[in-house]
Design an enzyme around this catalytic site. Structure first.
Site, PDB file in Angstrom:
ATOM      1  N   GLN B 126      12.527  -2.834  62.851  1.00 21.39           N
ATOM      2  CA  GLN B 126      12.513  -1.375  62.836  1.00 21.39           C
ATOM      3  C   GLN B 126      11.076  -0.875  62.754  1.00 21.39           C
ATOM      4  O   GLN B 126      10.332  -1.263  61.857  1.00 21.39           O
ATOM      5  CB  GLN B 126      13.298  -0.865  61.630  1.00 21.39           C
ATOM      6  CG  GLN B 126      13.349   0.663  61.553  1.00 21.39           C
ATOM      7  CD  GLN B 126      14.092   1.143  60.323  1.00 21.39           C
ATOM      8  OE1 GLN B 126      14.206   0.432  59.341  1.00 21.39           O
ATOM      9  NE2 GLN B 126      14.609   2.364  60.376  1.00 21.39           N
ATOM     10  N   GLY B 127      10.685  -0.029  63.699  1.00 15.12           N
ATOM     11  CA  GLY B 127       9.333   0.522  63.701  1.00 15.12           C
ATOM     12  C   GLY B 127       9.356   2.013  63.474  1.00 15.12           C
ATOM     13  O   GLY B 127       9.139   2.788  64.408  1.00 15.12           O
ATOM     14  N   SER B 129       8.461   3.743  59.808  1.00 17.00           N
ATOM     15  CA  SER B 129       7.449   4.179  58.837  1.00 17.00           C
ATOM     16  C   SER B 129       6.043   3.863  59.298  1.00 17.00           C
ATOM     17  O   SER B 129       5.799   2.868  59.980  1.00 17.00           O
ATOM     18  CB  SER B 129       7.677   3.472  57.499  1.00 17.00           C
ATOM     19  OG  SER B 129       8.836   3.948  56.894  1.00 17.00           O
ATOM     20  N   GLU B 244      22.836   4.835  58.299  1.00 21.49           N
ATOM     21  CA  GLU B 244      22.273   3.943  57.287  1.00 21.49           C
ATOM     22  C   GLU B 244      22.795   4.301  55.910  1.00 21.49           C
ATOM     23  O   GLU B 244      22.960   3.444  55.053  1.00 21.49           O
ATOM     24  CB  GLU B 244      20.743   4.070  57.330  1.00 21.49           C
ATOM     25  CG  GLU B 244      20.008   2.954  56.627  1.00 21.49           C
ATOM     26  CD  GLU B 244      18.495   3.204  56.650  1.00 21.49           C
ATOM     27  OE1 GLU B 244      17.778   2.311  56.219  1.00 21.49           O
ATOM     28  OE2 GLU B 244      18.057   4.291  57.082  1.00 21.49           O
ATOM     29  N   SER B 369      14.052   7.646  49.652  1.00 26.71           N
ATOM     30  CA  SER B 369      13.809   7.472  48.215  1.00 26.71           C
ATOM     31  C   SER B 369      14.812   8.291  47.410  1.00 26.71           C
ATOM     32  O   SER B 369      15.468   9.186  47.932  1.00 26.71           O
ATOM     33  CB  SER B 369      12.399   7.924  47.861  1.00 26.71           C
ATOM     34  OG  SER B 369      12.325   9.339  47.927  1.00 26.71           O
TER      35      SER B 369
END
Lengths: 379, 384, 379, 384
Positions: B126-127, B129, B244, B369
């Site tokens: 996964q690219g 962040s 997700e 978060s």
């Protein structure tokens, strides 16, 4: 009643801060140092010896400096601020403290002299697999044949046990009680490994290994072990306080510089309030750590025991709070080994688990809670 | 209201439970149970065993290997995977890029990518962040500039989990720098063997190497690797992040960890009423979490993630951390030993306690978060 | 597995919500009602009887409706949403539940019939000064002479004991164990007073007071008392859930309307995050309350006991969290008796202390924690 | 660093301790100990006993009855008052308006007000908060309009503690509506018997009546009752609130309450390790708080409140609440009884548990809410 340092203490603090900061205020330097065995810097240890830090707690006639608990606390706080990896707490305060408390004058002169000059590194081999933070030994036993003592059994984890030149080993005595012995490091079978904060520990196997009784042969020294552990606990609390201060400072600095959504993080009130709570934890901790250090200076073992429990409980709660929040408020970067804050959290965790964690001492304190009225710290 | 599973669901549960505990190699499941780091081969083998039985990607369209299950059945499948200590199908493949390609991809992309993605013949990374785009994902800076039919990509991604194993990477890149930041983003699929792609490990505080930086220097990407609309990447990202959040509460994993902590720490617990109370409190919170997951499943029947799934992420990560902290404390001074050490005679669980505790600090940071979750709850649910 | 209400249950919920809301959705009306004895509205009680709510849990042959725990839970949740002061929980669920569980067919028909029609109000006189949430009686003792039973001793606090027409009294039996008895309200010496949530309780003195054994004379019914208390605990949890929902709704509404420093309070992120945490508590509570209610429906007493403990623990934690934060996020206005939120907090506190607070059940759960593996709610 | 009090301070402590425990009537001290509501007469008697011995207003200038003590001695005095269950000298007089008049007042104001203020011959009330000006005090709306030499005041104050006993009230009023809100505020002293002043009780959730609304309708106030500069009220308010924050941690009171809870709940505690752990944890936090108060005292030698005093307010109120919650739980179902009830045979401490618990919810709201304290810490100390 006075919570401030005198001029000499301030000078000592500045000197230690200078020495420790020069070595490790660049966190990358600490990271490089802990990467290779023994996990700390022998040159730095020598410099600490030269400054007189290694002999600080010991009587002058034993080759030491004869300073008091406040001075040792200052050293530990400053080492904590940079999480210096040198084994000051375990080698000097704990193992050295036991030799000082229990050793014969000859043993004290010889061992503490060599410790103070940096010539010999000590470790206390005490914990045993399956025991939980006690002052006694059970699995490792001592046997005597004439004047010859031997030890058998396993000690683990022994902090800095693989590098130590001399081991102070606790063992169950033939006639009951726990005795202390000196064992040359290479006389034991040792295997070393990393600890959670980048330090080192070892498994130490003794198998009829020759040992010299520390102090009077065959004497039960459980009480002395308990007291030296208590004093070490207070000094570990000083070290933790220093670490907390740096972790909080790193966090506030990050909050004022890191941008998200086009503004610095301190724009987010929820985050600044949590930083404020960290400050509250830190200030309360400083108070109880200073107090406990002064109780050690007063010297009554029963009072020291209670003060050590109280300091340990506060430090455990605050250390977890500050350590966990420091990571959370930073975000992902604090999960990396390159950045300092995660290592501070790890070190706080290690200190908490060294001599009895917060829950452990709370349980002890809770047992006695009906035995006293209101606590009076100044009486 | 009723508590019992229907006979059909009970049968379903029995079936997947039997499969997981008999068909997935015990050695792999033991590694999961003990919290060991899995090898790439173990991930692949496990997912291929599942895929062969149609149990790897049930949430995909049936024509591409998915299953026509109810939400509850998917939940049971997910819980039983964890209860049996089967490695979850690689999320990058199974819940991220697979559904994205199935939903937004061209027919050619589907044919080319979906079968090997389900079978973990392609390991996706996964690219998303970037160093300056964490919670504020939309401020990403990696650029893709038109070059004939294709693109030239430059920039840096970070926190790329298990990127060291990656064959392909799905990336969000800036394709229009002149519009509102969300509006100039596209999704590109990039073959990680392309010249100019470099993966650099990041060491974490648990001593492990599970995340990476991925650098792109003049990386040429064919035009056919654009997913969905040009500058439509933000829509895809929201779709993906929504997926997700479903089933994010690692209930089964935490339950297993807590039960195991009780078993390993039984002697210590028997002697300490305060530690027993911590266990009891955690068990209760975990029960509440599991039941909430069941309620959310029931309410997500239309396929859209229920906003309360933020509760699952928030509480799930807190409990995951709390159980790891309890385990650390049960280990006593044995927790000082860091990672499975050849030189140590202490039990493996005690040696893993500290790295696990430190590693799980990430649980409240990654994947949205806990501050982001609170924000979602406050805004979306409470209208604040 | 299904966590939703069926159509009839939805209809029941809407009907009760309408009835309760009409009486008390204006908080001032509740305040006026609790100001005067008996602390609740006799007319409203009659309307509840007419709607069939008072007979809901009891068998049709006993004059009841024969509904299940889910329905009772719905009623309690709705009463909790407006913190209706009527003694549904203590009179119908608890005292009525005991009569239903232990009484002879004649007693059930007579007592539950009159309870269901609203003709007679019941109270359970069980707690004794100095005891702590048990299922047994000790200070109040039963004596028998021929067929005549008498009771002596003090019960306190007895919820709604001063108003009750009929008391269900627990007493230590001559041959051991705890029995239940029916005592006419005015046969006992009673002094009533307010409870912390605006309700009423009483001290009940028995001094050779004539009493009719409930069910088989002389039979130890400790287990039945325990089970009915457990069921009541689950229903109290439903009631608390309703109260939490309203307290949170009042808080979010206040945050979006009240201005400070020129902006509405929801501009302050620290406050909205805390409201989000309240929502988390509320949702987790709803899950465990729904589950425990369904466990009651399954009917196994051992399972009901555990489910009641688990619901009580969660409700206690969440109730304190939500109640305390609701006041704090409002600020000063929530400290006033005129504004609703403080009374919701008080009611949550009272429910927590009625049958055993969070710490009390945690201790019980902690004792058994090594007796099971992972909890499986669906098995 | 040293722990022992100097011989002089030990002697000082002994002296005040003896005075408090022998000269202040036991009946009053028992009422404080039991948490009963004090009568006005009891407040007055106690303060007059203290004042006659120079122990009521030590923080005032010595010419007006103050004492030339060290900060530590003031702290000892304050702790010993609480330890002996002596009612603290009425804060509105002793720590609020007294110091303000001594600092900002005219000579005539000092002569007229300070002696009766120290002796509680005048009972002062505080007129600061308004319904729409709580934490945001400066947005107050009560107006004072020039009328010859004097003023005409209109508006409403609220949360006026013990206003039902008030003889005079010190108020913040808006004297210039056309400038920045802080710049248009003045302080006026108002005789509460003036026509147009009305005090209305507010019932609190503990059933008590300790706060009031105070209404002003065309209340005429002589010009001589202005304190300090016209439109200088905000400076005075900051001075006053700064004083208020010193010694805000009710350490002695909470210590006494906790020791008493242990004594009253001894049987319950002996049987329950979890409750004992709660006590032990609270004792430790309270110890840390007390020691912090001592450190802050030591650092406040220049007279300015140390910013860490926000820590004292924040943690002090939390512990006050936590001890009241513990007491509530020790009382078991006895906590249901509300207030000292004639009809109840339960012990008084159990009957007072619930009202005390509910009443102390205010501790984190009044006198600068804990949110305000966090704001101060974040901004002033941490620079956030």
């Amino acid at each position: 009643m006075d919570f401030t340092y005198d001029d000499e203490q301030v000078a000592l603090r500045d000197a230690v801060r200078g020495l420790a900061g020069k070595a490790y205020s660049d966190f990358e330097q600490r990271r490089r140092t802990v990467a290779d065995d023994p996990g700390w810097d022998e040159d730095q240890w020598r410099r600490m010896a030269e400054m007189g830090l290694l002999g600080l707690p010991f009587a002058e006639e034993d080759g030491g400096v004869g300073a008091g608990p406040v001075e040792i606390g200052i050293v530990c706080q400053e080492l904590g601020r940079v999480i210096a990896p040198e084994p000051y707490l375990t080698s000097v305060v704990l193992a050295g403290g036991l030799v000082s408390a229990v050793g014969t004058p000859e043993q004290r002169g010889e061992v503490l002299g060599a410790l103070s000059t940096g010539e010999r590194v000590l470790a206390f081999a005490h914990d045993e697999p399956g025991t939980r933070w006690t002052s006694t030994a059970s699995e490792v036993t001592a046997a005597v044949d004439g004047d010859t003592w031997t030890l058998s059994g396993t000690k683990e984890p022994v902090l800095h046990g693989a590098r130590a030149d001399l081991l102070v080993v606790s063992a169950a005595l033939p006639d009951g009680g726990t005795g202390l012995f000196l064992v040359e490091g290479d006389a034991a079978q040792r295997s070393g490994y990393r600890t959670l904060d980048g330090g080192r520990a070892a498994r130490v196997l003794l198998d009829g290994t020759a040992a010299a009784p520390l102090g009077t042969p065959g004497q039960d020294v459980t009480a002395s072990i308990a007291t030296v552990r208590d004093i070490t606990r207070v000094m570990a609390a000083n070290q933790a306080l220093g670490a907390m201060q740096t972790a909080l400072a790193a966090t506030t600095s990050y909050l004022t510089s890191r941008k998200q959504f086009g503004v610095t993080l301190n724009t987010f009130q929820a985050l600044t309030f949590r930083a404020a709570d960290m400050y509250v934890s830190q200030e309360l901790t400083q108070s109880i750590v200073d107090w406990a250090t002064m109780v050690v200076a007063k010297g009554d073992p029963a009072e020291v025991a209670t003060a050590a429990q109280r300091a340990a409980l506060q430090v455990s709660r605050a250390g977890r709070h500050v350590g966990q929040e420091a990571i959370q408020l930073h975000g992902g970067i604090a999960m990396t080994a390159e950045y300092s804050v995660g290592s501070y959290t790890a070190h706080l965790t290690a200190l908490d688990h060294l001599l009895g964690d917060g829950g452990h001492v709370l349980r002890e304190l809770a047992e006695d809670v009906l035995d006293h009225g209101a606590l009076e710290p100044l009486d | 209201m009723q508590l019992e599973l229907s006979a059909e669901d009970q049968e379903f549960r029995e079936k997947v439970r039997t499969f997981f505990t008999t068909e997935v190699p015990e050695e792999i499941r033991e590694a999961v149970r003990e919290g060991r780091e899995l090898t790439k081969e173990q991930f692949v083998e496990s997912m291929q065993v599942l895929n062969a039985a149609g149990l790897a990607v049930p949430n995909w369209p049936t024509e591409w290997g998915g299953q026509d299950w109810t939400e509850l059945q998917r939940h049971i499948w997910h819980e039983e995977l964890q209860a049996a200590s089967v490695p979850l199908p690689l999320a990058f493949n199974a819940t991220m890029i697979g559904p994205v390609i199935a939903h937004f991809g061209t027919d050619e992309q589907k044919r080319k990518f979906l079968p090997p993605t389900a079978n973990l013949d392609i390991w996706w990374s996964q690219g998303f962040s970037e160093p300056d785009a964490g919670s504020d994902l939309a401020s990403l800076r990696t650029t893709a500039v038109r070059d004939g039919d294709g693109w030239v990509v430059n920039g840096q991604k970070t926190w790329t989990t298990l990127g060291q194993y990656g064959d392909w990477i799905f990336t969000l890149v800036r394709t229009d720098p002149d519009v509102k930041k969300q509006a100039g983003i596209s999704m590109l699929l990039i073959d990680m063997t392309t010249p100019g792609v470099e993966v650099r490990p990041i060491e974490l505080i648990d001593g492990g190497h599970e995340v990476n930086e991925v650098w792109f220097e003049d990386v040429r990407v064919p035009g056919e690797n654009l997913v969905g609309d040009l500058n439509g990447g933000w829509t895809i990202a929201k779709f993906l992040l929504g997926n997700e959040r479903v089933g994010v509460a690692p209930v089964g994993q935490v339950k297993g960890a807590l039960a195991r902590a009780k078993e390993k720490g039984a002697a210590v617990l028997a002697d300490d009423p305060l530690l027993r109370a911590r266990v009891a409190e955690l068990e209760n919170e975990l029960l509440a979490l599991e039941l909430t997951a069941l309620r959310v499943v029931a309410r997500s029947a239309d396929g859209a993630p229920h906003p309360a799934s933020s509760v699952l992420k928030l509480k799930g990560s807190e409990l995951q951390q709390a159980v790891s902290e309890l385990t650390l404390d049960l280990a006593g001074s044995g927790a000082l030993v860091f990672g499975a050490q050849e030189g140590s005679g202490l039990e493996e669980w005690a040696q893993r306690a500290a790295p696990t505790y430190l590693n799980f600090r990430k649980a409240s940071i990654y994947g949205g978060s806990n501050e982001v979750q609170r924000q979602i709850i406050a805004k979306t649910i409470l209208g604040l």
